[in-house]
Structure formats: structure tokens, C-alpha cells
Scaffold this motif. Structure first.
Motif, mmCIF file in Angstrom:
data_model
loop_
_atom_site.group_PDB
_atom_site.id
_atom_site.type_symbol
_atom_site.label_atom_id
_atom_site.label_comp_id
_atom_site.label_asym_id
_atom_site.label_seq_id
_atom_site.Cartn_x
_atom_site.Cartn_y
_atom_site.Cartn_z
ATOM 1 N N LYS A 278 0.819 -1.290 -0.141
ATOM 2 C CA LYS A 278 -0.105 -0.077 0.050
ATOM 3 C C LYS A 278 0.914 1.211 -0.185
ATOM 4 O O LYS A 278 0.701 2.229 -0.763
ATOM 5 C CB LYS A 278 -0.939 -0.057 1.325
ATOM 6 N N ASN A 279 1.879 1.157 0.803
ATOM 7 C CA ASN A 279 2.781 2.622 0.925
ATOM 8 C C ASN A 279 3.448 2.730 -0.339
ATOM 9 O O ASN A 279 3.474 3.927 -0.806
ATOM 10 C CB ASN A 279 3.774 2.157 2.204
ATOM 11 N N VAL A 280 3.713 1.701 -1.045
ATOM 12 C CA VAL A 280 4.711 1.902 -2.209
ATOM 13 C C VAL A 280 3.661 2.230 -3.327
ATOM 14 O O VAL A 280 4.207 3.262 -4.243
ATOM 15 C CB VAL A 280 5.101 0.528 -2.881
ATOM 16 N N MET A 281 2.494 1.831 -3.444
ATOM 17 C CA MET A 281 1.460 2.382 -4.397
ATOM 18 C C MET A 281 1.015 3.764 -4.068
ATOM 19 O O MET A 281 0.775 4.669 -5.006
ATOM 20 C CB MET A 281 -0.004 1.521 -4.408
ATOM 21 N N GLU A 282 1.034 4.284 -2.874
ATOM 22 C CA GLU A 282 0.662 5.370 -2.615
ATOM 23 C C GLU A 282 1.771 6.550 -2.929
ATOM 24 O O GLU A 282 1.695 7.681 -3.129
ATOM 25 C CB GLU A 282 0.528 5.753 -1.191
ATOM 26 N N ALA A 283 3.095 5.970 -2.917
ATOM 27 C CA ALA A 283 4.139 6.871 -3.392
ATOM 28 C C ALA A 283 4.526 6.830 -4.684
ATOM 29 O O ALA A 283 5.203 7.715 -4.972
ATOM 30 C CB ALA A 283 5.361 6.500 -2.194
ATOM 31 N N GLU A 284 4.230 5.722 -5.498
ATOM 32 C CA GLU A 284 4.908 5.583 -6.649
ATOM 33 C C GLU A 284 4.038 6.321 -7.874
ATOM 34 O O GLU A 284 2.849 5.932 -8.063
ATOM 35 C CB GLU A 284 5.000 4.077 -7.112
ATOM 36 N N ALA A 285 4.712 7.294 -8.472
ATOM 37 C CA ALA A 285 4.184 8.257 -9.590
ATOM 38 C C ALA A 285 3.452 7.336 -10.815
ATOM 39 O O ALA A 285 2.475 7.806 -11.122
ATOM 40 C CB ALA A 285 4.977 9.474 -10.086
ATOM 41 N N ASP A 286 4.005 6.222 -10.947
ATOM 42 C CA ASP A 286 3.729 5.329 -12.084
ATOM 43 C C ASP A 286 2.549 4.522 -11.781
ATOM 44 O O ASP A 286 1.988 3.802 -12.704
ATOM 45 C CB ASP A 286 5.062 4.645 -12.807
ATOM 46 N N LEU A 287 2.083 4.632 -10.663
ATOM 47 C CA LEU A 287 0.886 3.652 -10.218
ATOM 48 C C LEU A 287 -0.178 4.439 -9.821
ATOM 49 O O LEU A 287 -1.148 3.719 -9.016
ATOM 50 C CB LEU A 287 1.265 2.742 -9.077
ATOM 51 N N THR A 288 -0.540 5.690 -10.272
ATOM 52 C CA THR A 288 -1.667 6.379 -9.759
ATOM 53 C C THR A 288 -2.988 5.765 -10.591
ATOM 54 O O THR A 288 -4.117 5.744 -9.647
ATOM 55 C CB THR A 288 -1.659 7.943 -10.360
ATOM 56 N N SER A 289 -2.989 5.168 -11.600
ATOM 57 C CA SER A 289 -4.167 4.478 -12.077
ATOM 58 C C SER A 289 -4.725 3.324 -11.049
ATOM 59 O O SER A 289 -5.928 3.105 -10.968
ATOM 60 C CB SER A 289 -4.109 4.232 -13.535
ATOM 61 N N LEU A 290 -3.714 2.466 -10.865
ATOM 62 C CA LEU A 290 -3.711 1.233 -10.145
ATOM 63 C C LEU A 290 -4.335 1.617 -8.739
ATOM 64 O O LEU A 290 -5.058 1.027 -8.397
ATOM 65 C CB LEU A 290 -2.354 0.574 -10.221
ATOM 66 N N PHE B 100 1.483 -8.043 -9.389
ATOM 67 C CA PHE B 100 2.041 -7.380 -10.671
ATOM 68 C C PHE B 100 1.205 -6.206 -11.014
ATOM 69 O O PHE B 100 -0.006 -6.072 -11.351
ATOM 70 C CB PHE B 100 1.407 -8.507 -11.700
ATOM 71 N N ALA B 101 2.072 -4.930 -10.891
ATOM 72 C CA ALA B 101 1.270 -3.583 -10.965
ATOM 73 C C ALA B 101 1.529 -3.046 -12.309
ATOM 74 O O ALA B 101 2.473 -2.544 -12.773
ATOM 75 C CB ALA B 101 2.110 -2.829 -9.834
ATOM 76 N N PRO B 102 0.354 -2.921 -12.958
ATOM 77 C CA PRO B 102 0.291 -2.223 -14.186
ATOM 78 C C PRO B 102 0.639 -0.792 -14.117
ATOM 79 O O PRO B 102 0.266 -0.196 -12.909
ATOM 80 C CB PRO B 102 -1.182 -2.346 -14.707
ATOM 81 N N THR B 103 1.560 -0.215 -14.687
ATOM 82 C CA THR B 103 1.894 1.399 -14.772
ATOM 83 C C THR B 103 0.655 2.139 -15.398
ATOM 84 O O THR B 103 -0.278 1.620 -16.028
ATOM 85 C CB THR B 103 3.041 1.732 -15.665
ATOM 86 N N ASN B 104 0.798 3.578 -15.191
ATOM 87 C CA ASN B 104 -0.092 4.396 -15.615
ATOM 88 C C ASN B 104 -0.399 4.128 -17.320
ATOM 89 O O ASN B 104 -1.457 4.335 -17.993
ATOM 90 C CB ASN B 104 -0.103 5.897 -15.379
ATOM 91 N N ASP B 105 0.790 4.006 -18.106
ATOM 92 C CA ASP B 105 0.980 3.831 -19.256
ATOM 93 C C ASP B 105 0.221 2.467 -19.878
ATOM 94 O O ASP B 105 -0.349 2.403 -20.984
ATOM 95 C CB ASP B 105 2.468 3.563 -19.819
#
Length: 647
Positions: A237-249, A271-276
Motif C-alpha cells: 500500500k505504501n509503495v502504491m501511494e508513493a509511486e508516481a507510475d501507479l496512480t491509475s492502479l 503485478f502492478a500495471p503502470t499508468n501507461d
């Protein structure tokens, strides 16, 4: 003796609450058996060709002779804890036992030993105690970013000392003690180390693989690992909140009610899909996902596995059940991680307190009812655009033919030397004909063209400089007019480092500008599936010189340059994306200032300089408002020894 050891190991592994021999130990025992003809205490390993990676292998990998789909060679070395004697076969001598500091030298962890010496650690690991040290190999230290390594070495008594302490536990732990999904407190402020012990014998610490284990010391044990371990303090959760490439996820996780779960204790692989990755989805599909919380939850759960799968533990493809209930295959291809057989992992092994994250460039779609139901409108559109109003057999197809679908779209037919294609999708063997229709099998979904080349590039936003140069060269109408063109479109990235003065220099020589730009165009529509694999395909550019194309592993290379995106269909052609400007290898430049400019632009070849050479004028008769254009015939290089196709 070796057979007895392996047998006892197997028996012990199956005995409840009496496991004195781990999966790692079992694999090493089998390795001894395979090397028994090499002398005493020899172990057989497999090394992946072209890399330094070595494994004590499972039977599956051993008999296949490959790891991660790559050929593996067999090599023999002393089993852990043994040494050779000069003039004697095998490794008959037991390695001398020393304290942890001395043992680091024995296992060739020289950099770790040196860093222990220059920090305050040497005295500690030479003294009394019972320690486990996960010692990075010399290769592992050399993988660390130089600036980060310099920062450690410049502050040896704090930063380096703390970093080394994070690789240590204040008790002796052999591989048999390292259980799957366990965590142990390190000697750096009690920060946890996360252990995984896999059935294939791989043991990881924060996803770093133990490559040489169980070197016993007088005051502990040393395990050599393949990377430097960094401290972990964040949950998924912390990584998803901080990672700019994961805002959509993150938006999907927050609105599906799963975000809090990803912050709780557990052992997950995400397996975390990026915004792209989400931007690649059809707009209707994305809207449907975001409109239904049940679909969002099913989609996110399909990207979650309820176990920690570090990349170093994946030696071949294996099937895992996702938290959504469907299965995915996690595998590898060389040093790349694959999901369902596709290379899609951009960043791997982001270790967290409750699992590991692998960032991927595609959104995985499960077959569950929840997610399949989202596609009813999209599925209807797909079917309508794959069903023709009239029966057409494969023998009735011809190049340039237009086929009308039930959805009212006109699909173009392209016939190549070795392929017949409908828009971007090429046919494969297996066409069937019935009394009321015909069935043609395709390699992928048909993506019918909706816009002109100009409209595609404008809406994309990555081609501003290329479009500006086309306007200044008087060539923009080529992108807008009716026709059939193939364009290798350079992104703005291709012009990195150019100044306004450079752009001005280029646009002041109109013949040079047009020659360079028109080298990126060819008459006719050439898609990846239409290129013959394994040979050089020559396309004559509108500028006049040939482009050299190779189709390799479902991707295109043009003039040896990788094409990251291909087959973007337009109403008047097809776009292939490149990240550098293209230039004919045999076209010289005659001015020094222009040569310097081209050396900034053309990074894959040495542009020739011929003093006084000038670019010839190219008549613009290929642009409809200037007149009719008749393309010249193909060029043939009679001296070529490479099999070449000419288009």
C-alpha cells in the motif's frame, strides 16, 4: 555415501516436524551425485549462457539443459565447505574454519570483507558471538549505483556500518533454518529481513538469492548473496501511494475496497500495471472498469498472487492461482520475467513488508464473469468489425481490396511475399470454407484505422518537433492526403540536445531538411506481419535511398534501430515509432556545421563527410496539390551477400 545423503535428505523432508534438510540442501545433495565422477565433494551447477548466473539445478532444468528458456552449460566446482588440493582430483579437503571476517575472504566476498575492515565491523565479526551474514558477492557490489556506493564509502562508520549490519542477524541460521515466508530481525535497528525458501532450492533474502550457502564460521555462518540488500519499511500500500507510475492502479485499489488489505501483514506478489499500461486499454473498456466496483476488485485481484514470487526464484514457467481465482503463468525468458508467456515486467523485485511488486506494462485481463461482462459493448464492436457482409475466400483476396464489415467499416487487404493481412492482423494457416461463409484465422485483433497519419501524430502529443519540421519543409500535406504510406515517426526524444540554433540551421537548408524527413517515408503500407522473418527487407524511401528492415521476435528493427511501437494503423498508411532520426548510410554531408548537427541527431551510424557535397532538390510531385507522383522501381544491390527482399 552421496546416494545415502540424498535419500536421507528426502526422507527427512517428508517427516513432519523433523526437517533437518531443506530444499536447498536437497538440491545441493543431488548436485553432488551428478558430479560424483569428477572426484570427491564436487558439485555440478548449470550456468546460463551469456551470463554469470549459476544454479544448483532441479531435475527439470538439468535434463532440459536450460534455465529460463536459455541454454545452460554444466560446470563443476567444490561443494560448499570443501577445497581442492594440488594434484588431487575433486575437493578432498575441508575448508579451514575461521571467524566470520576471515570466512568472507574464503568465499571470495572480498569487497564485503574490505568494507568490514574500513568500517567498525571487523572487530565485531572477529570476536565472540553467533552471527549470520548475508554477504554480497563482489559482482553484487559492482551492480550498485556508483553514487550510492560512494555515499556509503564516504561515511564508513555510520552509513556503511549500518548497511553491513542490515546484512546480519545476531544468531546462526543455516539454510535449513531459513523457512519460507519467515522474517528475522537484522542487526540494523531490528529492521526485518524477509526470507523465502522455494521448492526448487532457491533461497532469497529480500529477493537477493543465496548463491553460496552454509559456510560455517567459528562465530556464525556466511551465505553469499547475488545483490546488495536494502532496508525495507514500506508495505505494498505504501509503495502504491508513493509511486508516481501507479496512480491509475491506486485509484482502482482505493475505489474497490482493497487498498487497506494491501497495507496489512501478508505474503503477496503484485503485478502492478503502470499508468501507461492503463492508457493502452480501449477507452470503452477503461470506462467500464472504472464504473463498476465489482469489476475493479476482480481486476485487481487478478494481479495479486497469495505468495511471494521473487524473480531469482523463477527458473521456468509455473502456474499460480490469483486471488481472483483464475490462473496465471509466471515464467522467465533469459533475465526477463514473463507473465502468461509475455515479457512485460518493467521493474522487478520491489520488496515490501508484505510481499513483492513487479511493475508491468500491460493490464492483465482475467476470464472471470465479472470482467468478461464489462466487454459486452466492446465485444459487439469487435465482432462486427471481424465479420464481413459478403463471403470472401482466401483465394479471392488481393492487395488494396476493401472489405466491408457488419459494423460498416472498410478493411484494407495487404498481400505480401509471405503473408496476407487485413489491416494490422495477418492470417495464419487454417482457413475454412463452408456453404454459407468462410473462416480466416488471424494472429491478432483487427484494429481498423480511424484517423489520418497527421491526426494520429497530433493527438498523440509525442511528435511535436517532427510535425513542426514537416510544416516548415512544406511536407505536412503528405501526412494528411489520401494514399498508402509507411512512416517511421521520430518522437520528440529523438531531438534531445538540439538547440533553437540547431533547428534553425536545419530548416535553413530546405533540400537537406526534406531529404532527411522523406527518408522516414515509404510508399505502400508495410506492417510487421508482412515482413519476411530472418532476412533483410528493403523498403525504398520517398527520398530515394533504402530502409533496411528486420522482423525479429514480433518486433521491427529499421537500420538496426529498435522500433518500440509498430503497426499503428492510419486511414492513409501505417505509423512505426522510432526514438532516433534515421539517415541513409551512404548519403554524405558537405558542410561542417551540418555534420556536427547530424552527429547530434543520428546516433547509430557515422555520417560521411564529403567536402562541397550538396543535397539535390526533391520534386514535390508526390504531394497531391503539386502533381501526380509515380514512384520509382526497387533498387537492387548486386554485391549484397545477404538474402534481401525488395518492396
Amino acid at each position: 555415501m552421496e546416494l545415502l545423503l540424498a535419500a536421507s535428505c528426502l526422507l527427512l523432508l517428508s517427516a513432519l516436524d523433523m526437517v533437518d534438510c531443506s530444499a536447498y540442501d536437497k538440491i545441493v545433495a543431488h548436485s553432488r551425485i551428478r558430479a560424483k565422477n569428477q572426484g570427491p565433494n564436487m558439485c555440478a551447477l548449470q550456468q546460463v549462457m551469456g551470463t554469470e548466473k549459476k544454479y544448483f539445478s532441479t531435475c527439470r532444468n538439468w535434463y532440459k539443459g536450460s534455465i529460463c528458456g536459455k541454454k545452460a552449460t554444466v560446470l563443476y566446482q567444490c561443494c560448499p565447505g570443501y577445497m581442492p588440493l594440488e594434484g588431487v582430483r575433486g575437493c578432498p579437503a575441508v575448508a579451514p574454519i575461521d571467524h566470520v571476517y576471515g570466512t568472507l575472504g574464503l568465499v571470495n566476498a572480498k569487497i564485503t570483507q574490505n568494507y568490514s575492515s574500513i568500517s567498525r565491523l571487523q572487530e565485531e565479526i572477529e570476536g565472540h558471538g553467533s552471527f549470520t551474514m548475508f554477504a554480497p558477492s563482489d559482482d553484487a557490489w559492482n551492480l550498485v549505483d556508483p553514487s550510492k556506493r560512494d555515499a556509503l564509502v564516504s561515511n564508513v562508520n555510520i552509513e556503511l556500518y549500518n548497511a553491513l549490519h542490515y546484512h546480519m542477524v545476531n544468531k546462526r541460521l543455516l539454510t535449513k533454518d531459513l523457512k519460507n515466508d519467515m522474517s528475522v530481525k537484522s542487526m540494523f535497528n531490528d529492521h526485518s529481513l524477509y526470507i523465502n525458501h522455494y521448492s526448487n532450492g532457491v533461497v532469497t533474502v529480500n529477493c537477493a538469492r543465496i548463491i553460496y550457502g552454509n559456510q560455517v564460521a567459528t562465530n556464525g555462518v556466511v551465505h553469499v548473496v547475488d545483490r546488495v540488500i536494502t532496508a525495507v519499511g514500506s508495505s505494498i500500500k505504501n509503495v502504491m501511494e508513493a509511486e508516481a507510475d501507479l496512480t491509475s492502479l491506486r485509484a482502482i485499489a482505493e475505489t474497490s475496497g482493497l487498498m487497506e488489505k494491501l497495507g496489512e501483514p501478508g505474503h503477496y506478489t503484485l503485478f502492478a500495471p503502470t499508468n501507461d499500461a492503463f492508457e493502452k486499454l480501449d477507452k470503452d473498456v477503461l470506462e467500464r472498469i472504472m464504473s463498476d466496483p465489482t469489476i475493479r476488485q476482480a481486476l485487481l485481484k487478478y494481479h495479486l498472487v497469495n505468495s511471494v514470487q521473487c524473480s531469482e526464484a523463477i527458473m521456468s514457467g509455473s502456474v499460480y492461482e490469483t486471488m481472483e481465482g483464475s490462473n496465471i503463468e509466471i515464467g522467465c525468458d533469459g533475465q526477463s520475467l514473463t507473465v502468461n508467456g509475455i515479457k512485460m515486467v518493467l521493474r522487478k523485485d520491489i520488496v515490501t513488508t508484505n510481499g513483492v511488486i513487479h511493475m508491468i506494462d500491460q493490464v492483465l485481463m482475467p476470464d472471470s464473469d465479472e470482467v468478461m461482462s464489462l466487454d459486452q459493448r466492446v465485444l459487439k464492436l469487435i465482432l462486427e468489425n471481424h465479420i464481413l457482409k459478403l463471403k470472401v475466400t482466401i483465394n479471392e483476396l488481393y492487395n488494396g481490396q476493401l472489405l466491408e464489415t457488419l459494423g460498416g467499416k472498410l478493411l484494407r487487404v495487404f498481400i505480401y511475399r509471405t503473408a496476407a493481412c487485413i489491416e494490422n492482423a495477418c492470417m495464419i494457416r487454417g482457413s475454412k470454407e463452408g456453404s454459407n461463409g468462410a473462416l480466416h484465422l488471424l494472429q491478432g485483433l483487427i484494429k481498423a484505422a480511424e484517423s489520418s497519419i497527421y491526426e494520429l501524430l497530433m493527438s498523440d502529443g509525442r511528435f511535436k518537433i517532427f510535425l513542426s519540421l514537416m510544416e516548415k519543409a512544406g511536407l505536412a500535406d503528405l501526412l494528411k492526403q489520401e494514399g498508402s504510406y509507411t512512416v517511421f515517426a521520430p518522437t520528440d526524444e529523438a531531438f534531445d540536445g538540439l538547440t533553437e540554433e540547431d533547428i534553425g540551421l536545419l530548416t535553413n537548408d530546405m533540400n537537406a531538411l526534406r531529404a532527411i524527413l522523406l527518408y522516414h517515408f515509404s510508399n505502400g503500407i508495410f506492417i510487421n506481419g508482412g515482413l519476411e522473418g530472418g532476412v533483410t527487407n528493403l523498403l525504398k524511401s520517398i527520398q530515394g535511398k533504402n530502409l533496411q528492415l528486420l522482423s525479429v521476435n514480433n518486433s521491427i528493427r529499421v537500420n538496426s534501430i529498435n522500433v518500440p511501437e509498430s503497426d499503428i494503423m492510419a486511414s492513409n498508411g501505417v505509423v512505426h515509432v522510432v526514438k532516433t532520426m534515421l539517415y541513409p548510410g551512404d548519403l554524405p554531408v558537405g558542410r561542417q556545421d551540418l555534420l556536427v548537427l547530424l552527429q547530434k541527431l543520428i546516433k547509430y551510424l557515422q555520417v560521411k563527410y564529403v567536402a562541397g557535397y550538396t543535397y539535390g532538390e526533391i520534386p514535390l510531385t508526390f504531394i497531391s496539390k503539386y502533381g501526380e507522383y509515380f514512384p520509382a522501381g526497387p533498387l537492387h544491390d548486386g554485391n549484397s551477400t545477404t538474402k534481401t527482399n525488395y518492396y
